[in-house]
Write a protein that holds these residues in place. Structure first.
Motif, mmCIF file in Angstrom:
data_model
loop_
_atom_site.group_PDB
_atom_site.id
_atom_site.type_symbol
_atom_site.label_atom_id
_atom_site.label_comp_id
_atom_site.label_asym_id
_atom_site.label_seq_id
_atom_site.Cartn_x
_atom_site.Cartn_y
_atom_site.Cartn_z
ATOM 1 N N ALA A 1 -5.977 15.726 0.960
ATOM 2 C CA ALA A 1 -5.908 16.246 -0.402
ATOM 3 C C ALA A 1 -4.469 16.352 -0.892
ATOM 4 C CB ALA A 1 -6.573 17.610 -0.483
ATOM 5 N N GLY A 2 -3.533 16.144 0.001
ATOM 6 C CA GLY A 2 -2.120 16.237 -0.376
ATOM 7 C C GLY A 2 -1.448 17.342 0.410
ATOM 8 N N ALA A 3 -0.157 17.344 0.370
ATOM 9 C CA ALA A 3 0.600 18.324 1.124
ATOM 10 C C ALA A 3 0.459 19.714 0.525
ATOM 11 C CB ALA A 3 2.069 17.923 1.143
ATOM 12 N N ALA A 4 0.425 20.695 1.399
ATOM 13 C CA ALA A 4 0.333 22.070 0.913
ATOM 14 C C ALA A 4 1.648 22.510 0.279
ATOM 15 C CB ALA A 4 -0.014 22.994 2.082
ATOM 16 N N GLY A 5 2.706 21.877 0.656
ATOM 17 C CA GLY A 5 4.016 22.184 0.104
ATOM 18 C C GLY A 5 4.914 21.005 0.330
ATOM 19 N N PRO B 1 -2.726 7.019 -0.820
ATOM 20 C CA PRO B 1 -4.026 7.128 -0.144
ATOM 21 C C PRO B 1 -5.162 6.547 -0.972
ATOM 22 C CG PRO B 1 -3.255 9.274 -0.912
ATOM 23 C CD PRO B 1 -2.111 8.335 -1.059
ATOM 24 N N LEU B 2 -5.047 6.555 -2.292
ATOM 25 C CA LEU B 2 -6.089 5.956 -3.130
ATOM 26 C C LEU B 2 -6.140 4.440 -2.924
ATOM 27 C CD1 LEU B 2 -5.709 7.987 -6.457
ATOM 28 C CD2 LEU B 2 -7.432 8.259 -4.647
ATOM 29 N N GLN B 3 -4.968 3.810 -2.860
ATOM 30 C CA GLN B 3 -4.934 2.372 -2.594
ATOM 31 C C GLN B 3 -5.507 2.071 -1.219
ATOM 32 O OE1 GLN B 3 -0.737 1.596 -3.234
ATOM 33 N NE2 GLN B 3 -1.107 0.849 -5.318
ATOM 34 N N ALA B 4 -5.182 2.913 -0.246
ATOM 35 C CA ALA B 4 -5.715 2.719 1.098
ATOM 36 C C ALA B 4 -7.228 2.877 1.121
ATOM 37 C CB ALA B 4 -5.065 3.702 2.069
ATOM 38 N N ALA B 5 -7.750 3.857 0.391
ATOM 39 C CA ALA B 5 -9.199 4.088 0.365
ATOM 40 C C ALA B 5 -9.934 2.899 -0.251
ATOM 41 C CB ALA B 5 -9.506 5.367 -0.409
ATOM 42 N N VAL B 6 -9.377 2.348 -1.335
ATOM 43 C CA VAL B 6 -9.982 1.158 -1.944
ATOM 44 C C VAL B 6 -9.985 0.002 -0.944
ATOM 45 C CG1 VAL B 6 -9.640 -0.636 -3.698
ATOM 46 C CG2 VAL B 6 -9.481 1.769 -4.337
ATOM 47 N N ALA B 7 -8.844 -0.228 -0.297
ATOM 48 C CA ALA B 7 -8.746 -1.322 0.664
ATOM 49 C C ALA B 7 -9.706 -1.122 1.831
ATOM 50 C CB ALA B 7 -7.317 -1.431 1.169
ATOM 51 N N CYS C 1 0.857 -1.183 0.000
ATOM 52 C CA CYS C 1 0.000 0.000 0.000
ATOM 53 C C CYS C 1 0.896 1.236 0.000
ATOM 54 C CB CYS C 1 -0.910 0.006 1.225
ATOM 55 S SG CYS C 1 -2.122 1.336 1.199
ATOM 56 N N TYR C 2 0.883 1.980 -1.105
ATOM 57 C CA TYR C 2 1.802 3.108 -1.280
ATOM 58 C C TYR C 2 1.105 4.463 -1.409
ATOM 59 C CZ TYR C 2 5.109 -0.620 -2.380
ATOM 60 O OH TYR C 2 5.878 -1.751 -2.336
ATOM 61 N N ALA D 1 7.536 8.721 0.754
ATOM 62 C CA ALA D 1 7.248 8.987 2.163
ATOM 63 C C ALA D 1 5.869 9.604 2.348
ATOM 64 C CB ALA D 1 8.323 9.898 2.751
ATOM 65 N N GLU D 2 5.529 10.569 1.508
ATOM 66 C CA GLU D 2 4.228 11.215 1.642
ATOM 67 C C GLU D 2 3.098 10.263 1.285
ATOM 68 O OE1 GLU D 2 1.552 14.334 2.587
ATOM 69 O OE2 GLU D 2 3.585 13.782 3.184
ATOM 70 N N GLY D 3 3.326 9.399 0.292
ATOM 71 C CA GLY D 3 2.315 8.402 -0.039
ATOM 72 C C GLY D 3 2.007 7.496 1.130
ATOM 73 N N LYS D 4 3.048 7.056 1.831
ATOM 74 C CA LYS D 4 2.851 6.207 3.005
ATOM 75 C C LYS D 4 2.151 6.968 4.130
ATOM 76 C CE LYS D 4 4.800 2.122 2.092
ATOM 77 N NZ LYS D 4 4.078 0.836 2.173
ATOM 78 N N ARG D 5 2.551 8.229 4.356
ATOM 79 C CA ARG D 5 1.894 9.026 5.400
ATOM 80 C C ARG D 5 0.404 9.177 5.111
ATOM 81 N NH1 ARG D 5 7.115 12.106 5.691
ATOM 82 N NH2 ARG D 5 6.473 13.256 3.848
ATOM 83 N N GLN D 6 0.080 9.496 3.853
ATOM 84 C CA GLN D 6 -1.315 9.708 3.502
ATOM 85 C C GLN D 6 -2.114 8.404 3.518
ATOM 86 O OE1 GLN D 6 -2.698 12.582 3.237
ATOM 87 N NE2 GLN D 6 -0.907 13.897 3.190
#
Length: 335
Positions: A157-161, A75-81, A72-73, A173-178
């Motif tokens: 929605a993703g990082a602001a910066g 947030p979209l994959q996480a949402a589906v799961a 799982c990399y 890293a951000e994909g895993k955090r989200q």
């Protein structure tokens, strides 16, 4: 005996996890895109995890005691799961990474974990060493704990910066955090995120090639690129990582947990360990501020505290006990 579904599980410690769970008497099923046949005695489901409908069709009416998600990399994959496995599992274990803590990849505006819970001592200035000399190691701050990062507070929605650093590292890293944030914000099942240290061992099976980088460069007398005062970091052996995931599947605790062997060497200690195994002294080349260095050379705090898992009952080994064998495996694989 538990009914365990492993998403991924076709290589490295995921493959070892599958074998370990089967040998422990669990009923194990692997779900992936058909990248490889599972071991004897293990069930197989073929689907693209990104395709929600195909995933539902592949699962049919099945449910599981535990799902271990190795791949799982986003947030979209996480949402589906989260949608698909709601009501289908009693426990969900996501393999995450220590890179969620990396100050160089945190979205702009978020404090580095060490800045609040483990203040970093500023490395003492030192002269650039001559080729072949050993740079002075940096000051060692306290390792980060699970409480130092709460992905559930991050914007989905993703990082602001983005903070400075290589773009691929930031995306990972951000994909895993989200992805963690999706599971944590509104839990659909008991959930654990296993934040794994840098995984080593296995010779050619260690597909990232990071340990091979050191064996190759030191063996060829090619300088290793390091920071002026490198910080310590955390590691775990691939067999220990598989064991930890299987142990976690059997437990009842929830939330994030760090997985790391005891001991946090810096890049210089790693090079010295390689030198001891291959009989060749390392040479170093100090990189300037902001420049790329060899893997595991860090100019920022990058070690984890494994206290939560230890308190819950898992007995980690020590890096110094298994690292020589991992280096020897890598050297043999290199021929």
């Amino acid at each position: 005996m538990k009914r365990i579904l492993v998403i991924g599980g076709s290589r490295y410690f995921g493959k070892t996890l599958v074998t370990r769970a089967r040998e422990a008497g669990d009923e194990v099923t692997v779900l992936n895109r058909g990248s490889g046949a599972p071991p004897s005695g293990v069930g197989a489901l073929v689907a693209d995890r990104d395709d929600e409908e195909a995933l539902r069709v592949a699962l049919g009416p099945r449910d599981f005691d535990v799902v271990v998600d190795q791949v799982c990399y986003t947030p979209l994959q996480a949402a589906v799961a989260r949608r698909v496995f709601a009501g289908r599992t009693g426990r969900y274990v996501m393999t995450s990474t220590m890179e969620v803590y990396d100050p160089a990849t945190l979205p702009a505006g978020l404090p580095a974990p060490g800045a609040t819970l483990a203040p970093n001592a500023t490395p003492a200035p030192n002269a650039t060493p001559a080729p072949g000399a050993t740079p002075a190691s940096g000051s060692v701050p306290g390792p980060v704990t699970e409480a130092s990062l709460d992905p559930a507070l991050l914007p989905l929605a993703g990082a602001a910066g983005r903070a400075p650093g290589p773009w691929p590292a930031y995306v990972y890293a951000e994909g895993k955090r989200q992805a963690e944030a999706v599971f944590l914000r509104d839990p659909a099942f008991p959930y654990v995120s296993v934040r794994a240290a840098h995984v080593l061992g296995g010779g050619a099976a260690e597909f990232t090639g990071r340990l091979a980088h050191y064996v190759g460069r030191i063996g060829a007398r090619t300088p290793v690129d390091v920071h002026k005062a490198p910080y310590a970091t955390s590691f775990i052996h691939h067999h220990e990582m598989a064991e930890f995931l299987h142990w976690t599947a059997e437990q009842t605790f929830t939330g994030p947990v760090n997985a790391a062997s005891h001991g946090a060497p810096d890049v210089i200690a790693l090079c010295e360990a390689v030198a001891a195994q291959i009989g060749q002294r390392p040479r170093y080349r100090v990189v300037g501020a902001g420049a790329a260095a060899s893997p595991f050379s860090f100019d920022r705090a990058y070690a984890m505290d494994n206290g939560r898992a230890s308190a819950l009952g898992f007995g980690f080994g020590r890096v110094t006990d298994w690292l020589p064998g991992a280096i020897a495996e890598t050297a043999r694989a290199a021929g």
